[in-house]
Scaffold this active site. Structure first.
Site, PDB file in Angstrom:
ATOM      1  N   SER A 152     -10.098  -1.041   6.776  1.00 49.55           N
ATOM      2  CA  SER A 152      -9.555  -0.814   5.434  1.00 49.55           C
ATOM      3  C   SER A 152      -8.934  -1.987   4.710  1.00 49.55           C
ATOM      4  CB  SER A 152      -8.546   0.326   5.463  1.00 49.55           C
ATOM      5  OG  SER A 152      -9.234   1.537   5.378  1.00 49.55           O
ATOM      6  N   LYS A 182       0.857  -1.195   0.000  1.00 48.35           N
ATOM      7  CA  LYS A 182       0.000   0.000   0.000  1.00 48.35           C
ATOM      8  C   LYS A 182       0.885   1.234   0.000  1.00 48.35           C
ATOM      9  CE  LYS A 182      -4.020   1.901   2.537  1.00 48.35           C
ATOM     10  NZ  LYS A 182      -4.995   1.659   3.623  1.00 48.35           N
ATOM     11  N   SER A 231      -9.966   1.466   2.626  1.00 51.51           N
ATOM     12  CA  SER A 231      -9.093   2.318   1.833  1.00 51.51           C
ATOM     13  C   SER A 231      -7.969   1.578   1.120  1.00 51.51           C
ATOM     14  CB  SER A 231      -8.481   3.382   2.734  1.00 51.51           C
ATOM     15  OG  SER A 231      -7.594   2.781   3.672  1.00 51.51           O
TER      16      SER A 231
HETATM   17  N1  GLN Z   1     -13.345   3.483   6.215  1.00 51.96           N
HETATM   18  C1  GLN Z   1     -12.760   3.865   7.444  1.00 51.96           C
HETATM   19  C2  GLN Z   1     -12.398   5.332   7.406  1.00 51.96           C
HETATM   20  O1  GLN Z   1     -12.623   5.922   6.407  1.00 51.96           O
HETATM   21  C3  GLN Z   1     -11.561   3.036   7.756  1.00 51.96           C
HETATM   22  C4  GLN Z   1     -10.321   3.491   7.091  1.00 51.96           C
HETATM   23  C5  GLN Z   1      -9.145   2.665   7.432  1.00 51.96           C
HETATM   24  O2  GLN Z   1      -9.273   1.609   8.052  1.00 51.96           O
HETATM   25  N2  GLN Z   1      -7.984   3.155   7.079  1.00 51.96           N
HETATM   26  O3  GLN Z   1     -11.902   5.872   8.354  1.00 51.96           O
END
Ligand code: GLN
Length: 484
Positions: free
Chosen positions: A175, A76, A151
């Site tokens: 995410s 990532k 994400s």
């Molecule tokens: N969807 C969640 C957020 O937007 C989790 C994001 C993540 O785990 N990095 O905060």
């Protein structure tokens, strides 16, 4: 190449039937063929990857063995890998190249894994769909008119589309788990502290963990084995009990395993198609003699509010470093405050700005007690729910998401609708517990995942339980309708 199982490639490499160089070349061919459409990759350094692959081949020929030696891995783009750009999906880091390796990346390199790409992501890991990258959305290989989830969109799609058998994402509130469920792959958020955060760009430091992604639990175990454990560079890191059982991973004994099914996760919001598949998955465990028990986690209803208050507060503090002073995008504006505010304004996207504003508000005098402190208290109540549940069950089984992957644009105009996609993933994050998402079948051609959550530091047991399920089912072997 298709969706290769890392465990099979491991055997092929060790037997001398495969070479790392051939695998890495195949990765690059697949990316060249498919990524124009999927947009999962932000940068590559083919020459470097090939030279690392040849090095791995020499180590293999010399008789060296490790769980990941010679295997391609996608990272990532919020993880530092020396010399490569690291954008975090944002324009604000324009031109930045990593001057060092994140600990997890260094440990993988030392064990002989071969990074082949940096993966697209929602900007600074804020998002649930993969639509908030400054470099365009990533597409779901199962249906390119739908989001892959976020994400860690690019890392998940890289595995789902067969670019590499292993990938690293990060998981703060879901995410890796949410996109894994949207794209039919397996992903683990380890117990908070099992993987070092050194060199992972911070979003919400009390919640962030690196999350390995692969086609199966046994494959995830290969990646976790060399990375897990205490790192002097991250004071919150710790050793993982049972780490030696990761390679090779064995299946858990399901007979007598007590699986808690939280009624609070199976309410109205859950789509019918997903519910059916989850019930069938639970039956697989029950047929092997696992005991299903209803449990209650009554504070689950506060989880989204709690998460978004704490997350945005931490974001507002962590992201203050992106100011154009020492690195990244800079807008010259005559004065220092002008330069900082114009650089941030031009460099950061709307969702990131929204969170910085919300978080700054939560932490400001007069609101700190009402919002931030209250959220901390709610976090304790949510954690206690889990403690109580684990007094009578070994693990919990829940949905990952209320429904399947949604079409592009369906939630971008309504931030709350986007946040609600995380309803089932944020509670375990707030409690710092290990949790994984694995395939549970398709509904109308789209994947659905099931989440397993365990007590702190039960990561190995959780993977063993997932491996037992995957030894009995074929959901994780289903691949998306892409050219072979
Ligand atoms: N969807 C969640 C957020 O937007 C989790 C994001 C993540 O785990 N990095 O905060």
């Amino acid at each position: 190449m298709g969706l290769g199982m890392a465990v099979d490639w491991r055997e092929g490499l060790d037997a001398g039937d495969l070479s790392s160089e051939a695998l890495v070349r195949a990765s690059f061919e697949r990316m060249a063929r498919l990524d124009g459409q999927l947009n999962a990759v932000l940068s590559t350094e083919e020459g470097l990857s090939l030279s690392l692959a040849r090095q791995a081949d020499r180590r293999l020929r010399a008789g060296e063995r490790s769980s990941v030696l010679g295997l391609p891995v996608v990272l990532k783009d919020n993880l530092n890998w020396t010399g490569l750009p690291m954008s975090c999906g944002s324009r604000v880091l324009g031109g930045y190249r990593a001057p060092y390796d994140a600990t997890v990346v260094r440990r993988l390199l030392e064990a002989g894994a071969v990074p082949v790409a940096k993966a697209n992501m929602d900007e600074f890991a804020m998002g649930s769909s993969g639509e908030y990258s400054a470099f365009g959305p990533t597409r779901n290989p199962w249906d390119t008119s739908r989001v892959p989830g976020g994400s860690s969109s690019g890392s998940i799609v890289a595995v789902s589309a067969g670019y590499a058998p292993l990938a690293l994402g990060s998981d703060t509130g879901g995410s890796v788990r949410l996109p894994a469920s949207f794209c039919n792959v397996t992903a683990l958020k380890p117990t908070y502290g099992v993987l070092s955060r050194y060199g992972l760009t911070a979003m919400a430091s009390s919640l962030d963990q690196v999350g390995p992604v692969a086609a199966s639990a046994a494959d995830i175990a290969l990646a976790l084995q060399p990375m897990a454990g205490r790192d002097p560079l991250d004071s919150t890191s710790m050793d993982l009990p049972g780490r030696e059982r990761l390679f090779p991973l064995g299946p858990a004994q399901l007979k007598g395993l007590r699986i808690g099914v939280p009624v609070d996760y199976f309410g109205e919001g859950l789509e019918a198609g997903s519910r059916q598949l989850l019930e069938a998955a639970l039956q697989v465990f029950a047929d092997q003699g696992a005991e299903l028990r209803e449990v209650r986690l009554p504070h689950t209803r506060f989880a989204i509010d709690t998460y978004y208050l704490l997350c945005t507060s931490e974001v507002s503090s962590n992201l203050s470093r992106f100011d154009g002073v020492r690195f990244g995008h800079r807008v010259e504006a005559g004065t220092l405050p002008g330069m900082i505010s114009e650089s941030r304004d031009a460099g950061l996207g709307d969702e990131v700005k929204r969170r910085i504003l919300l978080g700054t508000f939560c932490l400001s005098k007069g609101y700190y007690d009402a919002f931030y402190l209250k959220a901390l208290k709610a976090r304790t109540l949510i954690t206690r729910d889990f403690d109580e549940a684990f007094a009578s069950v070994d693990l919990l089984a829940t949905p990952v998401s209320p429904g399947v992957a949604f079409p592009f644009g369906a939630r971008t105009t309504d931030p709350l609708a986007m946040y609600l996609a995380d309803a089932y993933t944020v509670p375990a994050s707030l409690a710092g517990l290990p949790c994984l998402s694995m395939p549970a079948g398709l509904t109308a051609g789209l994947p659905v995942g099931i989440q397993l959550i365990g007590p702190a530091l039960s990561d190995v047991k959780l993977l063993e339980a997932a491996h037992a399920f995957q030894s009995l089912t074929r959901h994780h072997l289903q691949t998306p309708p892409l050219p072979a």
